[in-house]
Write a protein that holds these residues in place. Structure first.
Motif, PDB file in Angstrom:
ATOM      1  N   THR A   4      14.542  13.523   8.213  1.00 38.75           N
ATOM      2  CA  THR A   4      13.437  13.760   7.970  1.00 38.75           C
ATOM      3  C   THR A   4      13.463  14.053   6.243  1.00 38.75           C
ATOM      4  O   THR A   4      13.755  14.864   5.848  1.00 38.75           O
ATOM      5  CB  THR A   4      12.618  14.971   8.430  1.00 38.75           C
ATOM      6  OG1 THR A   4      12.909  14.719   9.690  1.00 38.75           O
ATOM      7  CG2 THR A   4      11.130  14.956   7.944  1.00 38.75           C
ATOM      8  N   ASP A   7      10.169  15.218   1.244  1.00 34.65           N
ATOM      9  CA  ASP A   7       8.440  15.123   0.762  1.00 34.65           C
ATOM     10  C   ASP A   7       7.638  14.678   2.023  1.00 34.65           C
ATOM     11  O   ASP A   7       6.411  15.086   1.495  1.00 34.65           O
ATOM     12  CB  ASP A   7       8.581  14.204  -0.318  1.00 34.65           C
ATOM     13  CG  ASP A   7       8.992  12.731   0.273  1.00 34.65           C
ATOM     14  OD1 ASP A   7       9.706  12.345   1.165  1.00 34.65           O
ATOM     15  OD2 ASP A   7       8.545  11.650  -0.506  1.00 34.65           O
ATOM     16  N   VAL A   8       7.959  14.633   3.073  1.00 37.99           N
ATOM     17  CA  VAL A   8       7.181  14.605   4.057  1.00 37.99           C
ATOM     18  C   VAL A   8       6.982  15.801   5.301  1.00 37.99           C
ATOM     19  O   VAL A   8       6.303  15.832   6.100  1.00 37.99           O
ATOM     20  CB  VAL A   8       7.114  13.225   5.150  1.00 37.99           C
ATOM     21  CG1 VAL A   8       6.753  11.975   4.285  1.00 37.99           C
ATOM     22  CG2 VAL A   8       8.427  13.122   5.835  1.00 37.99           C
ATOM     23  N   ASN A 105      12.274   4.441   6.354  1.00 33.30           N
ATOM     24  CA  ASN A 105      11.693   5.609   6.108  1.00 33.30           C
ATOM     25  C   ASN A 105      10.591   5.616   5.474  1.00 33.30           C
ATOM     26  O   ASN A 105       9.518   6.504   5.280  1.00 33.30           O
ATOM     27  CB  ASN A 105      12.831   6.540   5.320  1.00 33.30           C
ATOM     28  CG  ASN A 105      13.880   7.115   6.222  1.00 33.30           C
ATOM     29  OD1 ASN A 105      13.679   7.030   7.482  1.00 33.30           O
ATOM     30  ND2 ASN A 105      15.059   7.564   5.776  1.00 33.30           N
ATOM     31  N   LYS A 106      10.490   4.716   4.164  1.00 35.47           N
ATOM     32  CA  LYS A 106       9.244   4.564   3.477  1.00 35.47           C
ATOM     33  C   LYS A 106       7.941   4.438   4.345  1.00 35.47           C
ATOM     34  O   LYS A 106       7.050   4.824   4.132  1.00 35.47           O
ATOM     35  CB  LYS A 106       9.314   3.625   2.483  1.00 35.47           C
ATOM     36  CG  LYS A 106       8.120   3.293   1.623  1.00 35.47           C
ATOM     37  CD  LYS A 106       8.638   2.230   0.558  1.00 35.47           C
ATOM     38  CE  LYS A 106       7.343   1.904  -0.341  1.00 35.47           C
ATOM     39  NZ  LYS A 106       7.285   0.716  -1.197  1.00 35.47           N
ATOM     40  N   LYS A 109       7.125   7.536   6.222  1.00 36.27           N
ATOM     41  CA  LYS A 109       6.548   8.491   5.537  1.00 36.27           C
ATOM     42  C   LYS A 109       4.972   8.066   5.439  1.00 36.27           C
ATOM     43  O   LYS A 109       4.143   8.928   5.466  1.00 36.27           O
ATOM     44  CB  LYS A 109       7.211   8.532   4.027  1.00 36.27           C
ATOM     45  CG  LYS A 109       8.474   9.255   4.191  1.00 36.27           C
ATOM     46  CD  LYS A 109       9.416   9.553   2.881  1.00 36.27           C
ATOM     47  CE  LYS A 109       9.108   8.829   1.831  1.00 36.27           C
ATOM     48  NZ  LYS A 109       9.769   9.146   0.806  1.00 36.27           N
ATOM     49  N   LYS A 113       2.002  10.506   6.693  1.00 32.23           N
ATOM     50  CA  LYS A 113       1.082  11.087   5.853  1.00 32.23           C
ATOM     51  C   LYS A 113      -0.402  10.548   6.062  1.00 32.23           C
ATOM     52  O   LYS A 113      -1.503  11.440   5.978  1.00 32.23           O
ATOM     53  CB  LYS A 113       1.286  10.654   4.389  1.00 32.23           C
ATOM     54  CG  LYS A 113       2.326  11.511   3.434  1.00 32.23           C
ATOM     55  CD  LYS A 113       2.757  10.628   2.241  1.00 32.23           C
ATOM     56  CE  LYS A 113       1.881  11.310   1.085  1.00 32.23           C
ATOM     57  NZ  LYS A 113       2.660  10.729  -0.217  1.00 32.23           N
TER      58      LYS A 113
END
Length: 178
Positions: A4, A7-8, A105-106, A109, A113
């Motif tokens: 993980t 930043d998330v 992952n981008k 994320k 969000k």
């Protein structure tokens, strides 16, 4: 998602406050996680709808047509949101069964969000709807204004949820080797 990204983590924790068992979109649980998020959005919209139905019924019976109309408009918007959620493209299922690449992952994320923000918006709509119904029960405040604010929040949530399809469409096709 193997690990993980830090930043998330706040977004995951925020969603976990509402959805027990939510852990982001980890491998093996992506379809279930997507369904869990969509079910929560529908459930919260249903709660907004219940508050507005109570407002509509009481205000219509008492002859306060302006507030009843505002509540009715919100009821319709809740129905539209629930329908949009139920008929929206299911996230990630196709990525494992078709030629689409797995999400990076981008991508995950962005989706995490986005889920957090949609759930936050629909939760705010529930709170405003609750305040509107409380306003009628106590006779204090402006119930019509709160009903209109609830409608605006549900409409915004509906539009923002629709943008989720753009996040999911970011999962491009795999390059086919010949």
């Amino acid at each position: 998602m193997i690990g993980t990204p830090l930043d998330v983590v706040p977004y995951i924790r925020g969603v976990q406050l509402v959805l027990l068992g939510y852990n982001g979109y980890t491998k093996g649980s992506r379809i279930e996680t997507d369904k869990m998020v969509r079910d929560e959005i529908s459930r919260a919209a249903g709660r907004v709808r219940s508050h507005m139905q109570n407002m509509f019924d009481s205000q219509f019976r008492s002859g306060n047509i302006e507030v009843a109309r505002a509540a009715k408009q919100c009821l319709e918007e809740c129905d539209y949101l629930i329908e949009d959620v139920n008929k929206a493209v299911a996230g990630m299922e196709h990525a494992f069964l078709s030629g689409q690449r797995s999400p990076s992952n981008k991508d995950l994320k962005k989706l995490i969000k986005h889920d957090h923000e949609v759930i936050d918006m629909v939760t705010k709509a529930v709170n405003i709807a609750n305040s509107a119904e409380h306003c009628i029960a106590t006779g204090e405040g402006e119930p019509r204004q709160l009903a209109l604010q609830t409608t605006q929040m549900v409409t915004s949530c509906r539009g923002f949820f629709g943008a989720r399809a753009n996040v999911l469409s970011g999962l491009k096709q795999k390059k086919v080797k010949k």
